[in-house]
Write an enzyme that holds these catalytic residues in place. Structure first.
Site, short mmCIF file in Angstrom:
data_model
loop_
_atom_site.label_atom_id
_atom_site.label_comp_id
_atom_site.label_asym_id
_atom_site.label_seq_id
_atom_site.Cartn_x
_atom_site.Cartn_y
_atom_site.Cartn_z
N SER A 266 0.84 -1.19 0.00
CA SER A 266 0.00 0.00 0.00
C SER A 266 0.88 1.24 0.00
O SER A 266 2.05 1.19 0.37
CB SER A 266 -0.90 0.02 1.24
OG SER A 266 -0.19 0.50 2.38
N ASP A 267 0.32 2.37 -0.39
CA ASP A 267 1.01 3.63 -0.17
C ASP A 267 0.81 4.01 1.30
O ASP A 267 0.05 3.37 2.03
CB ASP A 267 0.46 4.72 -1.10
CG ASP A 267 1.51 5.78 -1.43
OD1 ASP A 267 2.42 6.00 -0.60
OD2 ASP A 267 1.41 6.40 -2.50
N TRP A 268 1.51 5.06 1.73
CA TRP A 268 1.51 5.46 3.14
C TRP A 268 0.07 5.64 3.66
O TRP A 268 -0.65 6.52 3.21
CB TRP A 268 2.31 6.75 3.30
CG TRP A 268 2.39 7.28 4.71
CD1 TRP A 268 1.36 7.69 5.49
CD2 TRP A 268 3.58 7.46 5.49
NE1 TRP A 268 1.83 8.13 6.71
CE2 TRP A 268 3.18 8.00 6.74
CE3 TRP A 268 4.94 7.25 5.25
CZ2 TRP A 268 4.09 8.32 7.75
CZ3 TRP A 268 5.84 7.56 6.26
CH2 TRP A 268 5.43 8.09 7.48
#
Length: 721
Positions: A266-268
């Site tokens: 996932s992204d942040w």
């Protein structure tokens, strides 16, 4: 651990240990880090337990051989099964030796240099203890209001795909297990992150399925075909579902259709963001939906470690989903050789020798030179000569903020400013420096000093642009003109009557209508990186001939956006022979076309295109067809030219773009030299996604365009049988 059996290792892990492997935490959480314990703000609220930290799978943002080795050493003391950490960071356009931003890199049209820049970035990162880079970003972009256009190579799916492959190859090489000078790459952001409504970051993406397949997915697929080890999910929604929770995107398209077998991260914070998106009621549901969609690693939120176990115990999820995610992570650790050597390439001695070496800086300078785009050059005011009295004016005259966003480890103090570059080759008595204005403000005193400097010179170099914080992530803008203070400065310098050469530092295409007609020359420098000032100087004074070509169109105004070259026609095209004066597809206050089109860029010499020919009138699908064109340098200076090859499918089952880039060649020509350039066109290059998403070509007429930009072309046509 020698030749570890991953299936056996997985069988020894508890469910808690497995789930911790799916968790990525920032550097301060780990013992041995320089910032250990500096957990503030949102990180403090995460409530991470020591047990999770001891079993975590990866570290975000750690670098430096000494620090990464220290963290790994402390980790292995406490990890029950001796599973090493993965160190991941954003090495986007250089580690410490910063190369031009990716949008600038695209304007070089130089795939070999793009690959070399990634190879150098990987080498510097690897000796500093980094295992994975979150690059390349290959999101197709058509809206310069979005700040992250600076991270991509432009508006064309084919060209983005070519740069995607080149960068993956540069980062990863051919053998990650044995080549400790390389790092694993992570292509991002899957999918269609580059098309947010209104150009506003993190915003909704809404497009047809067919458009996504045709325009937005190819560059990700190119990276996967090149062997990229990781993929990062996007923040945005696609068809009403956030990408991080979309089984359709991740399971169907990425895993099944694209056959991606690596790690999906996932992204942040994107897993927890399923809640404000409105598709998850709480963190437990967010964890459920993300894992079900196929997210292997949750970055910097705790939905997995706090809730996956209960979801499995409640039989909402099966442990096999966790197992498959953990196994992918363990496979990459094994491929990187971490079980045999958990410190991999981290080496303090080599770090001192390799990072920011003279060789690396020279490569940065070369790529920066080829990324510069000459947009205007009236009366051949450029190149300059060292006998002229020159005034260098503007907020970027002596400014180290030329690295751009995502230059994480880059140092502005190490960057060659424009002043430093020009001063190296000039008699200082002929050069006057004046700031003139700040980025966003101007004082009477600074303006007066600049005007006086201009009056005492033969030519003015006006260094203007955006602060690097004005683009990049969360750097969306509705007004993409130069700041008013700089436009005011330009107006004051214009009143002196001296020739003005504008050098632009920016991370996006700008609305340049306020200066385009009045400047004598405009050189688009972007954020050119560590050696930017030297590279610009080389071009301004003719040591190098500019060869950059735009890979993203510049609008006349923000009101035209999105404006891009490969658009569809309408039922009432403005340029049709029988077009009505008013009732055509047009603006009343602006041209339809961009100010500077895709593929545009001037040179100090002139390239003449002539004698376009084809091998046949009809194309046999089995044999293809070839085209040739002669290009002559009929100027007085040697130079490189990007010969661009476009097609148009005249009639399709669905409407087709007016032009599509299918190939290009970079050629070097001495004065008076002529080269014949050959393009071979295959039937598969004519295929497109039909209304039922089948990928095939149609029989019928095709137009071919070859030239120096998407608008300056010669044309032929053929029939596909």
């Amino acid at each position: 651990m020698q030749d570890v059996n991953l299936t056996e290792l997985l069988s020894k892990m508890t469910l808690d240990e497995k789930i911790a492997q799916l968790t990525q935490l920032a550097t301060p959480f780990f013992k041995g880090s320089k910032d250990q314990g500096e957990i503030t703000g949102p990180m403090k609220e995460m409530g991470i337990t020591q047990k999770v930290i001891e079993n975590a799978g990866s570290v975000l943002g750690a670098s430096g051989a000494q620090q990464t080795k220290s963290i790994q050493e402390e980790h292995l003391k406490n990890n029950r099964l001796g599973i090493p950490l993965l160190f991941m960071s954003d090495i986007v356009h250089g580690y410490e030796t910063i190369f031009p931003i990716p949008l600038a890199m695209g304007c070089s049209w130089d795939l070999s240099l793009a690959e070399k820049s990634a190879e150098i970035a990987a080498k510097e990162a690897a000796v500093s203890g980094v295992h994975v880079t979150f690059a390349p970003m290959v999101d197709l972009v058509r809206d310069p209001r979005w700040g992250r256009v600076m991270e991509t190579t432009g508006e064309d799916p084919y060209l983005n795909g070519e740069f995607s492959k080149a960068q993956v190859k540069g980062f990863q090489g051919s053998n990650l297990t044995k080549d400790f000078n390389r790092v694993a790459a992570c292509v991002k952001h899957f999918a269609a992150y580059g098309a947010p409504e209104g150009g506003r970051d993190y915003n909704t993406v809404n497009m047809s399925e067919r458009e996504m397949y045709e325009q937005y997915l190819p560059a990700y697929k190119a990276a996967i075909d090149a062997g990229v080890e990781m993929v990062m999910s996007a923040f945005n929604t696609v068809d009403g579902i956030p990408a991080t929770g979309s089984k359709y995107l991740m399971r169907k398209i990425l895993r099944k259709e694209m056959e991606f077998e690596g790690i999906l991260i996932s992204d942040w914070g994107a897993v927890k963001e399923l809640i404000p998106h409105g598709v998850a009621e709480d963190e437990a549901e967010a964890a459920f939906k993300a894992l079900e969609a196929g997210i292997d690693i949750e970055m910097m939120t705790t939905c997995y470690v706090d809730h996956l176990k209960e979801q499995i115990e409640m039989r909402n999820l099966t442990e096999s989903l966790v197992d498959e995610a953990v196994l992918r992570i363990l496979k990459l650790k094994k491929k990187l050789g971490l079980f045999e050597n958990p410190y991999r390439g981290a080496d303090e001695r080599l770090e001192n020798e390799v990072v920011m070496s003279a060789e690396h800086r020279a490569a940065s300078r070369e790529l920066a030179t080829k990324s510069l785009v000459l947009l205007k050059n009236e009366k051949n005011v450029l190149p300059l000569n060292h006998h002229q009295k020159i005034s260098l004016i503007g907020p970027f005259a002596d400014n180290g903020d030329i690295l751009g966003a995502w230059s994480w480890k880059g140092s502005r103090e190490d960057a060659v400013t424009l002043k430093e570059g020009i001063s190296q080759g000039m008699d200082h008595s002929l050069l006057t420096i004046a700031k003139g204005s700040n980025i966003q403000s101007i004082s009477e005193e600074d303006a007066a000093e600049a005007v006086q400097a201009a009056k005492n010179s033969d030519v003015v170099i006006l260094a203007l642009g955006e602060d690097s914080e004005m683009s990049g992530e969360a750097g969306s803008r509705t007004n993409i003109k130069l700041p008013q203070a700089q436009l005011d400065l330009f107006a004051k310098i214009k009143e002196t009557g001296k020739p003005i050469v504008v050098v632009l530092f920016n991370g996006r295409p700008l609305d340049l209508t306020d200066i385009h007609d009045q400047a004598d020359a405009i050189l688009e420098a972007w954020y050119p990186g560590t050696e930017g000032g030297a590279a610009i100087t080389d071009v301004l004074f003719g040591k190098e001939n500019p060869s950059g070509k735009l890979t993203m169109s510049f609008p006349y105004s923000a009101g035209q956006i999105p404006v891009y070259y490969n658009h569809f026609n309408t039922g009432r095209p403005k340029d049709a022979p029988d077009a009505q004066e008013r009732y055509a597809s047009q603006y009343l206050d602006s041209p339809n076309k961009p100010l500077y089109p895709f593929g545009f860029g001037l040179s100090y010499t002139n390239f003449l295109y002539k004698n376009i020919q084809q091998s046949a009138e009809n194309m046999d699908p089995e044999e293809g067809i070839s085209f040739t064109i002669e290009v002559t340098n009929n100027g007085k200076m040697a130079g490189e030219e990007v010969v661009q090859f476009y097609i148009q499918d005249v009639t399709g089952e669905v409407v087709r773009p007016l032009k599509e880039l299918k190939d290009f060649r970079k050629i070097f020509l001495n004065p008076g030299e002529t080269k014949e350039v050959l393009f071979n066109l295959r039937e598969e290059q004519l295929r497109y996604y039909h209304s039922d998403l089948s990928l095939k070509s149609d029989k019928g007429k095709f137009n071919v365009f070859i030239g120096s930009s998407s608008e300056d072309v010669l044309s032929l046509s053929f029939q596909l049988l």
